[in-house]
Every structure is written in structure tokens, then in C-alpha cells.
Design an enzyme around this catalytic site. Structure first.
Site, PDB file in Angstrom:
ATOM      1  N   GLU A  25       0.810  -1.199   0.000  1.00  0.00           N
ATOM      2  CA  GLU A  25       0.000   0.000   0.000  1.00  0.00           C
ATOM      3  C   GLU A  25       0.851   1.260   0.000  1.00  0.00           C
ATOM      4  O   GLU A  25       1.952   1.300   0.538  1.00  0.00           O
ATOM      5  CB  GLU A  25      -0.928  -0.004   1.213  1.00  0.00           C
ATOM      6  CG  GLU A  25      -1.942  -1.114   1.067  1.00  0.00           C
ATOM      7  CD  GLU A  25      -3.021  -1.092   2.141  1.00  0.00           C
ATOM      8  OE1 GLU A  25      -4.083  -1.651   1.885  1.00  0.00           O
ATOM      9  OE2 GLU A  25      -2.791  -0.518   3.205  1.00  0.00           O
ATOM     10  N   CYS A  61       6.332  -7.645   6.868  1.00  0.00           N
ATOM     11  CA  CYS A  61       7.486  -7.212   7.662  1.00  0.00           C
ATOM     12  C   CYS A  61       7.829  -8.314   8.650  1.00  0.00           C
ATOM     13  O   CYS A  61       6.941  -8.961   9.201  1.00  0.00           O
ATOM     14  CB  CYS A  61       7.169  -5.923   8.416  1.00  0.00           C
ATOM     15  SG  CYS A  61       8.591  -5.285   9.348  1.00  0.00           S
ATOM     16  N   CYS A  89       1.449  -3.599  15.377  1.00  0.00           N
ATOM     17  CA  CYS A  89       1.463  -3.252  13.952  1.00  0.00           C
ATOM     18  C   CYS A  89       0.819  -4.354  13.129  1.00  0.00           C
ATOM     19  O   CYS A  89       1.211  -5.527  13.230  1.00  0.00           O
ATOM     20  CB  CYS A  89       2.910  -3.035  13.494  1.00  0.00           C
ATOM     21  SG  CYS A  89       3.058  -2.785  11.722  1.00  0.00           S
ATOM     22  N   CYS A 138      -1.577   5.140   9.873  1.00  0.00           N
ATOM     23  CA  CYS A 138      -0.383   4.412  10.266  1.00  0.00           C
ATOM     24  C   CYS A 138      -0.692   3.059  10.860  1.00  0.00           C
ATOM     25  O   CYS A 138      -1.543   2.939  11.721  1.00  0.00           O
ATOM     26  CB  CYS A 138       0.333   5.179  11.363  1.00  0.00           C
ATOM     27  SG  CYS A 138       1.694   6.076  10.763  1.00  0.00           S
ATOM     28  N   CYS A 148       6.379  -6.235  15.365  1.00  0.00           N
ATOM     29  CA  CYS A 148       6.018  -5.328  16.460  1.00  0.00           C
ATOM     30  C   CYS A 148       4.585  -5.645  16.898  1.00  0.00           C
ATOM     31  O   CYS A 148       3.710  -5.907  16.070  1.00  0.00           O
ATOM     32  CB  CYS A 148       6.156  -3.875  16.028  1.00  0.00           C
ATOM     33  SG  CYS A 148       7.850  -3.453  15.560  1.00  0.00           S
ATOM     34  N   CYS A 158       3.394   8.308   1.502  1.00  0.00           N
ATOM     35  CA  CYS A 158       3.860   7.284   2.445  1.00  0.00           C
ATOM     36  C   CYS A 158       4.086   5.998   1.646  1.00  0.00           C
ATOM     37  O   CYS A 158       3.157   5.456   1.037  1.00  0.00           O
ATOM     38  CB  CYS A 158       2.795   7.099   3.525  1.00  0.00           C
ATOM     39  SG  CYS A 158       3.224   5.844   4.736  1.00  0.00           S
TER      40      CYS A 158
HETATM   41  N1  SAH Z   1       9.055  -0.220   9.856  1.00  0.00           N
HETATM   42  C1  SAH Z   1       9.231   1.167  10.035  1.00  0.00           C
HETATM   43  C2  SAH Z   1       8.355   2.006   9.145  1.00  0.00           C
HETATM   44  C3  SAH Z   1       6.955   1.540   8.908  1.00  0.00           C
HETATM   45  S1  SAH Z   1       5.848   1.637  10.296  1.00  0.00           S
HETATM   46  C4  SAH Z   1       9.049   1.531  11.481  1.00  0.00           C
HETATM   47  O1  SAH Z   1       8.615   0.687  12.268  1.00  0.00           O
HETATM   48  O2  SAH Z   1       9.393   2.657  11.838  1.00  0.00           O
HETATM   49  C5  SAH Z   1       5.545   3.391  10.374  1.00  0.00           C
HETATM   50  C6  SAH Z   1       5.120   3.878  11.745  1.00  0.00           C
HETATM   51  O3  SAH Z   1       3.799   3.408  12.054  1.00  0.00           O
HETATM   52  C7  SAH Z   1       6.026   3.384  12.856  1.00  0.00           C
HETATM   53  O4  SAH Z   1       6.357   4.417  13.744  1.00  0.00           O
HETATM   54  C8  SAH Z   1       5.160   2.367  13.528  1.00  0.00           C
HETATM   55  O5  SAH Z   1       5.555   2.189  14.843  1.00  0.00           O
HETATM   56  C9  SAH Z   1       3.789   2.959  13.397  1.00  0.00           C
HETATM   57  N2  SAH Z   1       2.712   2.010  13.604  1.00  0.00           N
HETATM   58  C10 SAH Z   1       2.693   0.700  13.300  1.00  0.00           C
HETATM   59  N3  SAH Z   1       1.519   0.159  13.636  1.00  0.00           N
HETATM   60  C11 SAH Z   1       0.762   1.132  14.150  1.00  0.00           C
HETATM   61  C12 SAH Z   1      -0.571   1.200  14.645  1.00  0.00           C
HETATM   62  N4  SAH Z   1      -1.354   0.121  14.657  1.00  0.00           N
HETATM   63  N5  SAH Z   1      -1.025   2.379  15.075  1.00  0.00           N
HETATM   64  C13 SAH Z   1      -0.251   3.477  15.028  1.00  0.00           C
HETATM   65  N6  SAH Z   1       1.010   3.482  14.573  1.00  0.00           N
HETATM   66  C14 SAH Z   1       1.515   2.332  14.131  1.00  0.00           C
HETATM   67 FE1  SF4 Z   2       7.619  -3.720  10.743  1.00  0.00          FE
HETATM   68 FE2  SF4 Z   2       5.371  -2.683  11.648  1.00  0.00          FE
HETATM   69 FE3  SF4 Z   2       7.435  -2.978  13.287  1.00  0.00          FE
HETATM   70 FE4  SF4 Z   2       7.536  -1.100  11.359  1.00  0.00          FE
HETATM   71  S1  SF4 Z   2       6.129  -1.155  13.097  1.00  0.00           S
HETATM   72  S2  SF4 Z   2       9.145  -2.584  11.913  1.00  0.00           S
HETATM   73  S3  SF4 Z   2       6.378  -2.157   9.726  1.00  0.00           S
HETATM   74  S4  SF4 Z   2       6.309  -4.640  12.290  1.00  0.00           S
END
Ligand code: SAH
Ligand code: SF4
Length: 384
Positions: free
Chosen positions: A91, A111, A118, A344, A115, A104
Site C-alpha cells: 500500500e 514485515c 502493527c 499508520c 512489532c 507514504c
Molecule cells: N518499519 C518502520 C516504518 C513503517 S511503520 C518503522 O517501524 O518505523 C511506520 C510507523 O507506524 C512506525 O512508527 C510504527 O511504529 C507505526 N505504527 C505501526 N503500527 C501502528 C498502529 N497500529 N497504530 C499506530 N502506529 C503504528
Molecule cells: Fe515492521 Fe510494523 Fe514494526 Fe515497522 S512497526 S518494523 S512495519 S512490524
């Protein structure tokens, strides 16, 4: 073997042209046709010698991504889902604001970082995108928007690598893509307006400082290792101490004099006063070593499998106040595109359910949506 020219930054394109016996200025011309004019067809590149166009047709091509769907939010945010093969989709989100247009971009299908909060992380890792697939998101969006807004000049002023994937886990594809974004013969974006966001791949942060310093955002989410270990498993490999050390070193090369720390606000998990106070202390101790930072609090975007909730607005405001009183510049991220799941962390598309994506992709192919080359307008109008 034929080459997709979207994969090549200008230096690589110059080498490619050299191998064809062509001078560097030809590579510049070609690069400008592709990126500045959105042209995918060598035959249309009218100021290139016919002999070169013929030569190119045999050894190269320019191919973007196939659009699976496009959603336009009431606030003007646009989300595209692109097919990247084998049932995978990625996306890309365009976020218009008064003074800028931000794209974005995704760096991986899925990934591996897992996390907790996420949805891309929950989906698991499928594969790295190629440089061409990273650049194609900008190439498509920029020329789509110019056409639909009837603008000759640039629409996208900022790029954030905050879509799906961990960009620093796809380093070798990321660097040429960043260079193309920055190149004056392509998109000419300012280094300060291209942001790599990372969950903390320490060695690559240091390498990025050397290879292609751009603005850096680091996903922190916790003030100590014990909590961060749980939220961002990569912390087990690279501790907060190592991460903040790398951030400090990055600043010596960065186009901005601060690192942005992203902090996802999770109800009852990392959003208490004590966490904010601990962050203030941590940042104070690091400021002495030269770490300057800003905080961006992201209201968590919930999804069922996470079992987590968004912190209430009042809690987020109190948290921001404690940081601000501690001398840390803090903003709370506006959620955009909520009605189209473009915010996000929601960028998993329907990929979780691969069969459904595969069916949708097949259906769109059947209705001949075609390749997402800027030369072929998407039938959905921008206004709604
Ligand atoms: N992998 C990279 C970039 C992609 S995620 C990273 O982790 O930084 C982009 C941002 O979205 C990151 O700061 C991540 O922590 C945040 N993010 C991921 N899942 C989210 C969620 N469910 N709600 C709000 N922010 C989220
Ligand atoms: Fe991967 Fe999501 Fe963690 Fe970013 S926040 S490193 S996209 S798992």
C-alpha cells in the site's frame, strides 16, 4: 536479460548507457523522460536518437506496479493497493496538506519485525521490494496526481518510508530508490523532506549516515528496554542504549539537526505519566551526548488481532504535556484517511487474507485495469 529502468538511479543508468556505448548526457535525458515526464515508452522519447530508442527497446523496459484498488478519503487522502505478485499486495498513501503533499511508501511486502501493535507485523514477511517497486510508488502517484489535478509542477513534496515494511531491512534496494527521489533530474526532493522510519536497525542507521543521509524517524514506543523488548522485538538485538547511540552519531551527517521519535500511544501499556517522566529523563541524559530530538505521538490504530486499545485523547494530551514541560518538542499525529483504513499501522491491505487478494487481483485483471503506468489514466476520478 532486459532491465527495468525504474530499478536504476542515475549513476547506475549512466553505467547501463555506457555499456550500450552511449554518453552520460543520454542517461540524463532518459532519466528525465522517465521520472520527470512519467514516460514509459521509448518510442515517445522524441529527443532521443532513433538508434538509441531502438537499442533500448531490445534491452530495457519501464514497468510500474499494477493497481488493485484506489480509495479516496473524505479528507483527500488517497490509498492505493498495488499487486506485487504471488498474492502479495503493498500500500501507498498520499496525504495532502495545505503546504505540502506527502507520500507514504512501502519498502517490503509484509514485515519480519513483528512489532506487537502493527498489523503489517502481524501479517509476517513475504519479500523485499525491488528498488524499482519502491520508486514505482512515487512515479505512479506523482504522475497520477499531476494529471488529475491538471498540474505541471510537482505535487509530492515529501516522502516518508512509513508504509509497509522495515526500510533498513531492505537496504540495498532502498539506497538507489532514495537517490532517485533526491535527484534533480528526477523528483528533486529535499533530503530534509525524505524520511526513513526505522524500528531501530542500528548498523544500517550508521551506514545510511554514510551512504545517503536523509531525515530519520525512529520508532521508539517505550522508555526502557524491558517494555521495548515486548513491543519491538528487534530491541532484544539492539538495545535502547545502542539505538540512541546510533541516533546521536547519525546527527553528525543528517540534513536535520534532530531525530524524530515516533511513539505509538497504547492504552495502559506505554502511556502512563511514569513512562513520560522516564522518557524525559532518558532524553536529558542523552542530550548531554548531543542527541537532539522531537517526539511524535501516534494514536494507536487498533486492529482486532492486536488485543490493544488506543489511549484516550486526554491521556495522550497529558503525556504530551509532560514531555513538553520536560523541554521536548512534541506533536500529536493527526490521523488521516481513517475512513479508508489509510492511517499508520493499518497498511496491511487484505493481504492477511491472501486468497481474497488473489481473487480481487484476478478480477481487476479481467476487467483490464492495466499496468499502473502514468500514461494510462486510472478510471476513478480524484474528486468525489
Ligand atoms: N518499519 C518502520 C516504518 C513503517 S511503520 C518503522 O517501524 O518505523 C511506520 C510507523 O507506524 C512506525 O512508527 C510504527 O511504529 C507505526 N505504527 C505501526 N503500527 C501502528 C498502529 N497500529 N497504530 C499506530 N502506529 C503504528
Ligand atoms: Fe515492521 Fe510494523 Fe514494526 Fe515497522 S512497526 S518494523 S512495519 S512490524
Amino acid at each position: 536479460m532486459t532491465v527495468n529502468l525504474l530499478d536504476l538511479d542515475l549513476e547506475n543508468l549512466a553505467v547501463f548507457c555506457d555499456q550500450l556505448g552511449e554518453k552520460r548526457f543520454r542517461a540524463v535525458q532518459l532519466f528525465r523522460w522517465i521520472h520527470q515526464r512519467g514516460c514509459a515508452n521509448f518510442a515517445d522519447m522524441s529527443d532521443l536518437a532513433k538508434s538509441l530508442r531502438d537499442k533500448l527497446a531490445g534491452v530495457a523496459f519501464v514497468k510500474g506496479l499494477n493497481v488493485v484498488s484506489q480509495h479516496i478519503s473524505a479528507d483527500g487522502t488517497i490509498k492505493w493497493l498495488f499487486d506485487v505478485g504471488a498474492g502479495n499486495a503493498i500500500e501507498t498513501v498520499f496525504i495532502p496538506e495545505d503546504d505540502r503533499g506527502t507520500l507514504c511508501i512501502s519498502s517490503q511486502a509484509g514485515c519480519a519485525m513483528a512489532c506487537r501493535f502493527c498489523s503489517t507485523g502481524h501479517q509476517g514477511f513475504s519479500r523485499n521490494l525491488t528498488s524499482g517497486e519502491i520508486v514505482a510508488q512515487l512515479w505512479f502517484a506523482e504522475h497520477f496526481l499531476r494529471r488529475h489535478l491538471h498540474r505541471d509542477e510537482r505535487v509530492i513534496s515529501n516522502v516518508v518510508m512509513m508504509g509497509m515494511g522495515e526500510p533498513l531491512q531492505n537496504y540495498s534496494a532502498l539506497i538507489p530508490a532514495l537517490r532517485t527521489m533526491l535527484d534533480d533530474h528526477a523528483y528533486g526532493l529535499s533530503r530534509r523532506r525524505v524520511t526513513v522510519s526505522t524500528s531501530g536497525v542500528v548498523p544500517k542507521i550508521l551506514q545510511l549516515a554514510q551512504d545517503c543521509p536523509v531525515a530519520l524517524a525512529v520508532s521508539l514506543h517505550a522508555p526502557n528496554d524491558a517494555l521495548r523488548d515486548k513491543l519491538v522485538p528487534l530491541n532484544l538485538k539492539y538495545s535502547l542504549d545502542a539505538l540512541l547511540g546510533a541516533c546521536t552519531r547519525y546527527l553528525a551527517h543528517a540534513p536535520r539537526d534532530f531525530i524524530t521519535f515516533e511513539y505509538c500511544m497504547l492504552d495502559g501499556v506505554n502511556d502512563q505519566d511514569a513512562h513520560a517522566l522516564e522518557l524525559v529523563q532518558l532524553m536529558h541524559s542523552r542530550a548531554k551526548a548531543g542527541l537532539r530530538c522531537k517526539f511524535n505521538l501516534i494514536p494507536f490504530n487498533p486492529f482486532p488481532a492486536s488485543g490493544l486499545q488506543r489511549s484516550p485523547l486526554q491521556r495522550i494530551e497529558k503525556f504530551a504535556k509532560i514531555l513538553a514541560e520536560g523541554g521536548i518538542t512534541t506533536t500529536v499525529r493527526k490521523t488521516r484517511g481513517d475512513d479508508i483504513d489509510a492511517a499508520c499501522g493499518q497498511l496491511a491491505g487484505d493481504v492477511v487474507d491472501r486468497t481474497r487478494v488473489a481473487v480481487r487481483i484476478a478480477r481487476h485483471r479481467a476487467t483490464d485495469l492495466g499496468a499502473a503506468t502514468p500514461a494510462r489514466p486510472h478510471p476513478i476520478p480524484l474528486a468525489h
